[in-house]
Every structure is written in C-alpha cells, then in structure tokens.
Design a protein around this motif. Structure first.
Motif, PDB file in Angstrom:
ATOM      1  N   SER A   1       7.489  10.030 -12.327  1.00  0.00           N
ATOM      2  CA  SER A   1       7.053   9.121 -11.255  1.00  0.00           C
ATOM      3  C   SER A   1       5.524   9.068 -11.183  1.00  0.00           C
ATOM      4  N   THR A   2       4.859  10.206 -11.400  1.00  0.00           N
ATOM      5  CA  THR A   2       3.396  10.227 -11.427  1.00  0.00           C
ATOM      6  C   THR A   2       2.874   9.378 -12.583  1.00  0.00           C
ATOM      7  N   TYR A   3       3.524   9.480 -13.727  1.00  0.00           N
ATOM      8  CA  TYR A   3       3.135   8.686 -14.885  1.00  0.00           C
ATOM      9  C   TYR A   3       3.297   7.193 -14.610  1.00  0.00           C
ATOM     10  N   LYS A   4       4.416   6.810 -13.983  1.00  0.00           N
ATOM     11  CA  LYS A   4       4.641   5.390 -13.673  1.00  0.00           C
ATOM     12  C   LYS A   4       3.565   4.863 -12.740  1.00  0.00           C
TER      13      LYS A   4
ATOM     14  N   VAL B   1      14.116  19.691 -14.906  1.00  0.00           N
ATOM     15  CA  VAL B   1      14.493  18.299 -14.670  1.00  0.00           C
ATOM     16  C   VAL B   1      13.765  17.768 -13.434  1.00  0.00           C
ATOM     17  N   LYS B   2      13.680  18.583 -12.391  1.00  0.00           N
ATOM     18  CA  LYS B   2      12.954  18.165 -11.191  1.00  0.00           C
ATOM     19  C   LYS B   2      11.476  17.943 -11.521  1.00  0.00           C
ATOM     20  N   GLU B   3      10.904  18.855 -12.270  1.00  0.00           N
ATOM     21  CA  GLU B   3       9.511  18.710 -12.667  1.00  0.00           C
ATOM     22  C   GLU B   3       9.323  17.477 -13.541  1.00  0.00           C
ATOM     23  N   TYR B   4      10.288  17.214 -14.402  1.00  0.00           N
ATOM     24  CA  TYR B   4      10.232  16.030 -15.258  1.00  0.00           C
ATOM     25  C   TYR B   4      10.263  14.752 -14.419  1.00  0.00           C
ATOM     26  N   ARG B   5      11.116  14.709 -13.406  1.00  0.00           N
ATOM     27  CA  ARG B   5      11.195  13.528 -12.538  1.00  0.00           C
ATOM     28  C   ARG B   5       9.883  13.302 -11.797  1.00  0.00           C
TER      29      ARG B   5
ATOM     30  N   ALA C   1       0.507   6.062 -12.355  1.00  0.00           N
ATOM     31  CA  ALA C   1      -0.747   6.009 -13.098  1.00  0.00           C
ATOM     32  C   ALA C   1      -0.756   4.837 -14.071  1.00  0.00           C
ATOM     33  N   PHE C   2       0.375   4.557 -14.694  1.00  0.00           N
ATOM     34  CA  PHE C   2       0.462   3.443 -15.637  1.00  0.00           C
ATOM     35  C   PHE C   2       0.263   2.110 -14.922  1.00  0.00           C
ATOM     36  N   ILE C   3       0.869   1.962 -13.743  1.00  0.00           N
ATOM     37  CA  ILE C   3       0.700   0.730 -12.961  1.00  0.00           C
ATOM     38  C   ILE C   3      -0.757   0.581 -12.532  1.00  0.00           C
ATOM     39  N   HIS C   4      -1.362   1.689 -12.082  1.00  0.00           N
ATOM     40  CA  HIS C   4      -2.770   1.649 -11.671  1.00  0.00           C
ATOM     41  C   HIS C   4      -3.659   1.295 -12.869  1.00  0.00           C
ATOM     42  N   LYS C   5      -3.380   1.874 -14.013  1.00  0.00           N
ATOM     43  CA  LYS C   5      -4.143   1.582 -15.233  1.00  0.00           C
ATOM     44  C   LYS C   5      -4.011   0.106 -15.604  1.00  0.00           C
ATOM     45  N   ALA C   6      -2.810  -0.429 -15.490  1.00  0.00           N
ATOM     46  CA  ALA C   6      -2.600  -1.846 -15.814  1.00  0.00           C
ATOM     47  C   ALA C   6      -3.406  -2.738 -14.871  1.00  0.00           C
ATOM     48  N   ARG C   7      -3.432  -2.387 -13.594  1.00  0.00           N
ATOM     49  CA  ARG C   7      -4.219  -3.171 -12.631  1.00  0.00           C
ATOM     50  C   ARG C   7      -5.705  -3.105 -12.952  1.00  0.00           C
TER      51      ARG C   7
END
Length: 176
Positions: free
Chosen positions: A44-47, A36-40, A49-55
């Motif tokens: 957060s890393t995915y979020k 669960v810790k690894e998933y969190r 990266a997704f924001i950076h990709k959107a920019r």
C-alpha cells in the motif's frame, strides 16, 4: 511376502505427524502471517508513492512544456541578457536617430538580486520628433534590455531639438 508394513508403529507415526503439523502451524502463524501483513503495508505504501510519483512526473512534464513555450516566446529577451551593455554600441545605435548623443551614468544598483540596473542620462539633438519616436520603437529590438523613462525633456533651438531623458539598462548580476 513383505512384512515391513507390519513393523510400523501406528501410534508413533501419528505422534510424528502431529508434531509435524504443530511445527508447521507454528511457522505459519509466527513467521509467514506477520510477513504477509508487512507485505500488505509495504504494497500500500508503494502504491501511494507510485501515484504521487506519477502526479509529480505529470506536473514536471507540464512545467517543461510551459518552460519551452516561454523560452520560445521570450527568446529575444533571454538572448538580450547574453550581451554585455556597451556605451559605445549604444551611442552608435542612437547615432542612427540623433545628431549628437552623450551618455552619463547616473546610478548602478542591484535589481531583485539577479539583475543589475544601470541608470543613464541621455542628451541628444535631433531634427524632428519622429526620429525620437523611431528610436523608442527601436529600443524593443536593441541587443540589450533598455527602458526609456519619463520625464523626457525636449527643447527646440532654431532648427534642432535638444532632448534629455533617462534610460535604464538591465543586466544579469555576474557576482552571483
């Protein structure tokens, strides 16, 4: 009557239940909680990266719009580089404005690595200075990128005007 429930040893059942609970808690603490810790962390890393990709995609779309606007605004200059410079065509074009035209290549050098700059000396004779100004105005619509440079020498002889000036022709560097 069923006597099977009487044979059940309550102490053994409680011990088995206790062992099952301990094993289950052990699995939860040492297998599921770290996952669960690894998933969190991964989420957060995915979020991020997704924001950076959107920019980056937004910037890319802006650049594509800017490129298409610049391409449409500068279409003539871009297509001018498609034509290879020909002295014969230039002399024919200049012949519309001048009586006699001659070209002499002064130099050829690399210009900012992407382009080649030809420097040519033009000698002409004309009847009126208006033809010369019409020629300079017409260079903007010529099939190549041509720049007339100063100084421009004009000398009047009887009924004709002799002129000498340099032009620079920019061509794409085909060696790259």
């Amino acid at each position: 009557m069923d006597k099977s429930l009487e044979k059940i040893d309550l102490v053994k059942l409680l011990i088995y239940l206790l062992v099952f609970i301990v094993i289950t808690l052990f699995m939860i603490l040492f297998v599921i909680v770290p996952s669960v810790k690894e998933y969190r962390v991964s989420k957060s890393t995915y979020k991020k990266a997704f924001i950076h990709k959107a920019r980056v995609e937004s910037i890319l779309l802006d650049r594509k719009k800017e490129l298409s606007n610049l391409s449409s605004q500068n279409r003539r200059a871009i297509t001018s580089f498609m034509h290879k410079f020909s002295t014969d065509n230039f002399i024919k074009y200049a012949g519309k404005f001048f009586n006699d035209v001659s070209l002499v290549e002064v130099s050829k050098k690399a210009y900012k690595a992407e382009f080649v700059e030809y420097e040519l000396k033009v000698s002409t004779s004309l009847k009126s200075p208006k033809n010369f100004y019409d020629f300079l105005d017409g260079l903007n619509r010529y099939e190549n990128i041509v720049q007339a440079d100063f100084p421009i020498y004009m000398e009047a002889n009887n009924s004709k005007i002799s002129s000498t000036f340099t032009i620079k022709v920019y061509d794409i560097n085909s060696t790259k």
